[in-house]
Design a protein around this motif. Structure first.
Motif, mmCIF file in Angstrom:
data_model
loop_
_atom_site.group_PDB
_atom_site.id
_atom_site.type_symbol
_atom_site.label_atom_id
_atom_site.label_comp_id
_atom_site.label_asym_id
_atom_site.label_seq_id
_atom_site.Cartn_x
_atom_site.Cartn_y
_atom_site.Cartn_z
ATOM 1 N N ASP A 65 1.438 -1.366 -0.064
ATOM 2 C CA ASP A 65 0.169 0.121 0.189
ATOM 3 C C ASP A 65 0.497 1.380 0.076
ATOM 4 O O ASP A 65 0.237 2.763 0.217
ATOM 5 N N LEU A 66 2.125 0.999 -0.636
ATOM 6 C CA LEU A 66 3.256 2.490 -0.295
ATOM 7 C C LEU A 66 3.711 2.510 -1.429
ATOM 8 O O LEU A 66 4.077 1.953 -2.394
ATOM 9 N N PHE A 67 3.784 3.530 -2.217
ATOM 10 C CA PHE A 67 3.864 3.867 -3.763
ATOM 11 C C PHE A 67 4.678 5.016 -3.497
ATOM 12 O O PHE A 67 4.510 5.986 -3.593
ATOM 13 N N LEU A 68 5.917 4.651 -4.585
ATOM 14 C CA LEU A 68 7.180 5.776 -3.878
ATOM 15 C C LEU A 68 7.587 6.602 -5.901
ATOM 16 O O LEU A 68 7.570 5.137 -6.442
ATOM 17 N N LYS A 69 6.863 7.835 -6.214
ATOM 18 C CA LYS A 69 7.786 8.503 -7.552
ATOM 19 C C LYS A 69 8.450 9.522 -6.880
ATOM 20 O O LYS A 69 8.372 10.258 -5.681
ATOM 21 N N PHE A 70 9.012 9.393 -8.021
ATOM 22 C CA PHE A 70 10.787 10.220 -8.356
ATOM 23 C C PHE A 70 9.980 11.025 -9.451
ATOM 24 O O PHE A 70 10.085 9.978 -10.468
ATOM 25 N N GLU A 71 10.334 12.627 -9.090
ATOM 26 C CA GLU A 71 9.489 13.223 -10.639
ATOM 27 C C GLU A 71 10.304 14.387 -10.496
ATOM 28 O O GLU A 71 10.403 15.660 -9.453
ATOM 29 N N PRO A 72 12.295 14.702 -10.843
ATOM 30 C CA PRO A 72 12.542 15.479 -9.992
ATOM 31 C C PRO A 72 12.095 16.795 -10.952
ATOM 32 O O PRO A 72 12.714 18.301 -11.026
ATOM 33 N N ALA A 73 11.573 16.904 -12.353
ATOM 34 C CA ALA A 73 11.098 17.955 -12.738
ATOM 35 C C ALA A 73 9.832 17.987 -13.357
ATOM 36 O O ALA A 73 8.851 17.504 -14.431
ATOM 37 N N PHE A 74 8.967 17.831 -12.059
ATOM 38 C CA PHE A 74 7.742 17.940 -12.556
ATOM 39 C C PHE A 74 6.717 19.738 -12.059
ATOM 40 O O PHE A 74 6.796 20.229 -11.054
ATOM 41 N N ASP A 75 5.236 19.870 -12.670
ATOM 42 C CA ASP A 75 4.696 20.871 -12.012
ATOM 43 C C ASP A 75 3.362 20.256 -12.665
ATOM 44 O O ASP A 75 2.604 19.975 -14.124
ATOM 45 N N LEU A 76 2.548 20.574 -11.507
ATOM 46 C CA LEU A 76 0.904 20.374 -11.129
ATOM 47 C C LEU A 76 0.531 21.081 -12.618
ATOM 48 O O LEU A 76 -0.791 20.802 -12.008
ATOM 49 N N LEU A 77 1.033 22.642 -12.562
ATOM 50 C CA LEU A 77 0.142 23.420 -13.615
ATOM 51 C C LEU A 77 0.476 22.672 -15.224
ATOM 52 O O LEU A 77 0.266 23.236 -16.336
ATOM 53 N N ASP A 78 1.418 21.536 -15.637
ATOM 54 C CA ASP A 78 1.371 20.939 -16.802
ATOM 55 C C ASP A 78 0.648 20.601 -17.078
ATOM 56 O O ASP A 78 0.234 19.235 -16.210
ATOM 57 N N GLY A 79 0.027 20.512 -18.358
ATOM 58 C CA GLY A 79 -1.005 19.470 -18.696
ATOM 59 C C GLY A 79 -0.465 17.491 -18.720
ATOM 60 O O GLY A 79 -1.142 17.002 -18.408
#
Length: 192
Positions: free
Chosen positions: A66-80
């Motif tokens: 039940d634990l999911f790890l994601k690494f995203e160094p260049a993430f933008d929550l306002l990018d489609g």
């Protein structure tokens, strides 16, 4: 929101919270009752190998599905495209809790512009409603000045962040001696 100056232990606190929820512990910090749930931990600054190594040390041989790890160094929550990626994770994994560490690295907007912060918090509200997910974020404090020295007053960015939050927890001190306090709570008492 968990906020503090750098290198106080925000990520460690959030990682322990993620593990406690995912592994079904009933108490967190020997003070707060929690429920078992699925957790998606989105790391934006630590690094994938360091993140996985830390969780392996924390979890030992205990398996948590039940634990999911994601690494995203260049993430933008306002990018489609990044929104679609996150929403696919949320749809596929069905977490109860989404942890974003830190929120300042999760978008490219101006954190001091209330309209831009409003776009971000509006999107986070959409995620909460659409995916029935609780959202926990970490955030860095502004640099100290002679007029601003401590507490929730130092969370970086527009007051819109503070207005959006249900709870604002701050950490002060140093890595060996940390005080964790609740600066804002919509539906429970504050604590230190």
């Amino acid at each position: 929101m968990i906020s503090a100056s750098p290198n106080i232990g925000k990520s460690i606190l959030l990682q322990n919270l993620a593990f406690a929820i995912a592994s079904g512990q009933e108490m967190f910090l020997n003070k707060f009752g929690i429920q078992k749930g699925r957790v998606l931990y989105l790391d934006l600054e630590m690094g994938e190998s360091a993140l996985k190594q830390r969780f392996q040390q924390m979890c030992g041989n205990l398996k948590t599905e039940d634990l999911f790890l994601k690494f995203e160094p260049a993430f933008d929550l306002l990018d489609g495209n990044d929104r679609r990626t996150l929403e696919k994770w949320l749809s596929d994994l069905k977490p109860d809790v989404l942890i974003i560490d830190p929120i300042g690295d999760a978008w490219s907007g101006d954190e001091n512009n209330k309209q831009e912060v409003g776009k971000l918090t509006s999107y986070l509200n959409i995620l909460k409603t659409k995916f029935k997910v609780a959202i926990v974020i970490s955030h860095h404090w502004k640099k100290k000045t002679q007029h601003i020295r401590s507490g929730g007053e130092m969370a970086s960015g527009s007051y819109k962040f503070g207005a959006w939050l249900d709870h604002h927890i701050t950490m002060e001190g140093n890595i060996d001696n940390v005080t964790v306090s609740c600066e804002k709570s919509r539906n429970s008492s504050r604590f230190a």
